[in-house]
Enzyme design. Structure first.
Site, PDB file in Angstrom:
ATOM      1  N   ASP A  93      48.006  28.853  47.327  1.00 31.08           N
ATOM      2  CA  ASP A  93      46.726  28.747  47.561  1.00 31.08           C
ATOM      3  C   ASP A  93      46.306  27.356  46.858  1.00 31.08           C
ATOM      4  O   ASP A  93      46.550  27.327  45.646  1.00 31.08           O
ATOM      5  CB  ASP A  93      46.077  29.667  47.046  1.00 31.08           C
ATOM      6  CG  ASP A  93      44.500  30.200  47.505  1.00 31.08           C
ATOM      7  OD1 ASP A  93      44.186  29.473  48.786  1.00 31.08           O
ATOM      8  OD2 ASP A  93      43.761  30.888  46.951  1.00 31.08           O
ATOM      9  N   HIS A 195      33.612  31.070  47.143  1.00 31.56           N
ATOM     10  CA  HIS A 195      34.430  31.994  46.174  1.00 31.56           C
ATOM     11  C   HIS A 195      33.552  32.818  45.484  1.00 31.56           C
ATOM     12  O   HIS A 195      32.752  32.318  44.718  1.00 31.56           O
ATOM     13  CB  HIS A 195      35.622  31.129  45.460  1.00 31.56           C
ATOM     14  CG  HIS A 195      36.386  30.370  46.163  1.00 31.56           C
ATOM     15  ND1 HIS A 195      36.518  28.861  46.418  1.00 31.56           N
ATOM     16  CD2 HIS A 195      37.462  30.794  46.902  1.00 31.56           C
ATOM     17  CE1 HIS A 195      37.506  28.531  47.165  1.00 31.56           C
ATOM     18  NE2 HIS A 195      38.121  29.600  47.453  1.00 31.56           N
TER      19      HIS A 195
HETATM   20  P1  13P Z   1      37.082  35.354  46.503  1.00 31.59           P
HETATM   21  O1  13P Z   1      37.445  35.302  45.196  1.00 31.59           O
HETATM   22  O2  13P Z   1      35.461  35.273  46.821  1.00 31.59           O
HETATM   23  O3  13P Z   1      37.626  36.882  47.092  1.00 31.59           O
HETATM   24  O4  13P Z   1      37.868  34.255  47.330  1.00 31.59           O
HETATM   25  C1  13P Z   1      39.372  34.123  47.273  1.00 31.59           C
HETATM   26  C2  13P Z   1      39.886  33.065  47.917  1.00 31.59           C
HETATM   27  O5  13P Z   1      39.350  32.382  48.753  1.00 31.59           O
HETATM   28  C3  13P Z   1      40.944  32.514  47.245  1.00 31.59           C
HETATM   29  O6  13P Z   1      41.445  31.171  47.980  1.00 31.59           O
END
Ligand code: 13P
Length: 298
Positions: A93, A195
């Site tokens: 990610d 996020h």
């Molecule tokens: P959240 O922390 O809002 O669930 O988002 C996770 C995310 O998008 C990781 O890339």
């Protein structure tokens, strides 16, 4: 020598098999959940739930999470889990530099996200194009990002309006140009998402999702899944979202469960108090798999 090592870590035909999982989800009207991990308790909670529910699953690490868990350790765990449940994808990610992207590809990650959204448009385009070239040469699936997704994966006291700015939104015409010129396999978009969990739920722009999907024809990714209402997830999927990222809700469940486990412990055995965390994470994942309609799709 180096190339030989890389090939022994990832299977050949890997990218095509990931594309097949995404395509199946898109055509089947469901989304694949991408769940972040940084400890074995988290990854077990996620993966055992996916197996029990017969769901395809993406296990993901941000740069900080990878550094903590270990990049090669993540790949080793992924190889064990994939053998147990083939529709499992390990995903890096938010890699933000080409060096970081190369590091994860070389370690054997089969899927990566190159996040150039902090760069100006032309630099993002250029860097993403190079990232795609490297990823595809190593048979790795790659997600690009256009329109920054603000916030961090934690609980925020403010309203989401403090970060959900017009300037971050993904513009459909620009998205079309971006995917055509970079060749990414999927695209992370900003359609009102951020996020973390905020004082109020995000207001997603479903028409924008649909327009981006129509113009790009790519698999679309919704980051910032924590705090989004179930009905909005369903509408986002119906309008073109195929992968949804979840992190904060698991982090909070994990933390609370460990606190409880420590408070209630009768001896000092780690697996006894950590066991609570495992189940708490599994509950978050279970709920999301039901909402995303990916149950029994493995
Ligand atoms: P959240 O922390 O809002 O669930 O988002 C996770 C995310 O998008 C990781 O890339």
């Amino acid at each position: 020598m180096f190339f030989k090592k890389r090939c022994s870590l990832a299977e050949k035909g890997n990218r095509e098999s990931i594309i097949k999982l995404y395509r199946k989800a898109w055509l089947g009207g469901y989304a694949i959940g991408a769940f972040n991990f940084s400890t074995m308790d988290l990854v077990h909670g996620i993966h055992e739930t996916a197996i029990a529910m017969k769901a395809p699953v993406i296990i993901a690490t941000s740069q900080g999470e990878r550094n903590f868990f270990g990049c090669e350790e993540s790949v080793a765990v992924y190889n064990v889990l994939k053998a147990r449940h083939p529709p499992t994808i390990l995903h890096a990610d938010h890699t933000k530099t080409l060096e970081e992207l190369k590091k994860v590809v070389d370690a054997g990650y089969p899927s990566v996200h190159f996040d150039g959204s902090g760069l100006d448009y032309l630099t993002n385009l250029e860097q993403t194009r190079k990232a795609v070239e490297y990823a595809h040469a190593h048979d790795v699936f790659i997600e690009g990002e256009l329109g920054g997704i603000p916030g961090g994966s934690s609980l925020h006291k403010e309203s989401i309006k403090s970060v959900a700015k017009e300037e971050y939104l993904t513009h459909p015409e620009q998205a079309k140009d971006f995917v055509n010129r970079t060749g990414v396999d999927s695209l992370a978009v900003n359609v009102g998402n951020a996020h973390g969990i905020w004082k109020d739920a995000p207001k997603l722009d479903f028409k924008r999702i649909q327009k981006i999907k129509e113009l790009t024809g790519k698999f679309l990714v919704l980051h910032g899944g924590s705090g989004i209402r179930p009905i909005d997830f369903r509408r986002a999927i119906a309008h073109g979202i195929t992968k949804i990222n979840i992190n904060t809700e698991m982090r909070i469940a994990f933390e609370k469960a460990i606190e409880q486990g420590l408070a209630e412990r009768t001896d000092d055995t780690p697996y006894k108090y950590l066991g609570h965390a495992h189940e708490a994470v599994a509950k978050v994942v279970r709920d999301k798999i039901v909402i995303f309609k990916s149950e029994k799709k493995a």
